[in-house]
Design a protein around this motif. Structure first.
Motif, PDB file in Angstrom:
ATOM      1  N   CYS A  73       1.081  -1.613   0.310  1.00 59.20           N
ATOM      2  CA  CYS A  73      -0.393   0.014  -0.223  1.00 59.20           C
ATOM      3  C   CYS A  73       0.528   1.123   0.070  1.00 59.20           C
ATOM      4  O   CYS A  73       0.264   1.870  -0.926  1.00 59.20           O
ATOM      5  CB  CYS A  73      -0.640  -0.045   1.328  1.00 59.20           C
ATOM      6  N   ARG A  76       2.132   2.241  -3.106  1.00 58.67           N
ATOM      7  CA  ARG A  76       1.036   2.798  -4.488  1.00 58.67           C
ATOM      8  C   ARG A  76       0.878   3.700  -4.425  1.00 58.67           C
ATOM      9  O   ARG A  76       0.783   4.732  -5.309  1.00 58.67           O
ATOM     10  CB  ARG A  76      -0.398   1.569  -4.356  1.00 58.67           C
ATOM     11  N   VAL A  77       0.596   4.485  -2.655  1.00 61.46           N
ATOM     12  CA  VAL A  77       0.271   6.229  -2.810  1.00 61.46           C
ATOM     13  C   VAL A  77       1.233   6.854  -3.355  1.00 61.46           C
ATOM     14  O   VAL A  77       1.336   7.755  -3.841  1.00 61.46           O
ATOM     15  CB  VAL A  77      -0.045   6.321  -1.099  1.00 61.46           C
ATOM     16  N   ASP A  97      -6.462   3.520   1.334  1.00 59.36           N
ATOM     17  CA  ASP A  97      -6.070   2.496   0.461  1.00 59.36           C
ATOM     18  C   ASP A  97      -5.659   1.399   0.540  1.00 59.36           C
ATOM     19  O   ASP A  97      -5.803  -0.255  -0.203  1.00 59.36           O
ATOM     20  CB  ASP A  97      -4.037   2.582  -0.183  1.00 59.36           C
ATOM     21  N   GLY A 101      -8.229  -0.208  -1.848  1.00 60.33           N
ATOM     22  CA  GLY A 101      -8.000  -0.718  -2.836  1.00 60.33           C
ATOM     23  C   GLY A 101      -7.727   0.662  -4.196  1.00 60.33           C
ATOM     24  O   GLY A 101      -7.515   0.164  -5.824  1.00 60.33           O
ATOM     25  N   ILE A 103      -6.118   3.537  -4.846  1.00 57.99           N
ATOM     26  CA  ILE A 103      -6.191   4.885  -4.433  1.00 57.99           C
ATOM     27  C   ILE A 103      -5.716   5.828  -5.996  1.00 57.99           C
ATOM     28  O   ILE A 103      -4.950   6.849  -5.669  1.00 57.99           O
ATOM     29  CB  ILE A 103      -4.128   4.535  -3.994  1.00 57.99           C
ATOM     30  N   THR A 104      -5.447   4.522  -6.803  1.00 58.57           N
ATOM     31  CA  THR A 104      -5.038   4.665  -7.914  1.00 58.57           C
ATOM     32  C   THR A 104      -6.371   5.746  -9.189  1.00 58.57           C
ATOM     33  O   THR A 104      -5.849   6.676 -10.407  1.00 58.57           O
ATOM     34  CB  THR A 104      -4.304   4.101  -9.402  1.00 58.57           C
TER      35      THR A 104
END
Length: 214
Positions: A73, A76-77, A97, A101, A103-104
């Motif tokens: 995570c 990803r952030v 996130d 899930g 965040i994008t």
């Protein structure tokens, strides 16, 4: 950048810890602190059903898996956000996130990258389904906006062999949980005793050595 210990504790308190495989609200097999097969091994659906004989070992396993999931995570952030983040902002986004899930694809990240932090904070409210998630989302918004960390203990849940949650077994205090997340380093070994210095010959013995030529 990594999640602070306060952020780790807040996230775990939101998620809870189940030391046995269980089905979440969508029927997905889950273990520990929100771990599913989608995050990588182990696959909760392939784990032995029901509560473990060694509860402490299962809790330690859950924390170990959680740390690996958390790192995913965090990555990803960091990949999604283009602007510098305060620690509390990063912690809030990681918690968001971890749960969604999303965040994008979240509007809040688009606003944040555009420099609109106020709009980004308000956009946490776009993720209010199911309704029982609203208190968590409100806490994440306030953490992002004002740096307000909740200080709730981490609930340890029971689960039966069918994967149904059966209530809270105990509430783990934050210091106890963090000791599992970040154990204290071992004490350094003491420095070895210095070698004793060689004894210097006395003045009289040096005179005798000179006189005798020894």
């Amino acid at each position: 950048m990594r999640t602070s210990l306060q952020g780790v504790a807040a996230l775990a308190a939101h998620e809870g810890l189940v030391p046995a495989p269980y089905r979440d609200t969508k029927g997905i097999w889950t273990f520990g602190i929100g771990h599913t097969a989608g995050a990588g091994g182990p696959d909760p659906g392939a784990m032995p059903p029901g509560m473990p004989a060694d509860l402490d070992a299962a809790v330690r396993q859950a924390v170990k898996i959680f740390r690996a999931d958390l790192a995913l995570c965090e990555a990803r952030v960091l990949a999604a956000v283009d602007v510098p983040l305060a620690q509390h902002e990063f912690d809030a986004l990681v918690s968001f996130d971890f749960n969604t899930g999303g965040i994008t694809r979240a509007r809040l990240v688009e606003l944040l990258n555009a420099g609109d932090r106020r709009g980004a904070a308000l956009a946490f409210d776009n993720w209010h389904k199911p309704p029982e998630i609203i208190p968590r989302r409100d806490a994440e918004r306030e953490l992002f906006r004002a740096g307000t960390y909740p200080e709730n203990p981490v609930p340890i849940w029971r689960a039966d062999k069918a994967g149904r949650l059966q209530g809270v077994l105990r509430a783990m205090p934050v210091p106890e949980f963090l000791a599992l997340v970040e154990p204290e380093p071992p004490e350094p070994a003491p420095d070895p005793e210095p070698e004793p210095a060689a004894a210097r010959p006395s003045f009289l013995s040096r005179i005798l050595t000179w006189l005798t030529g020894a």
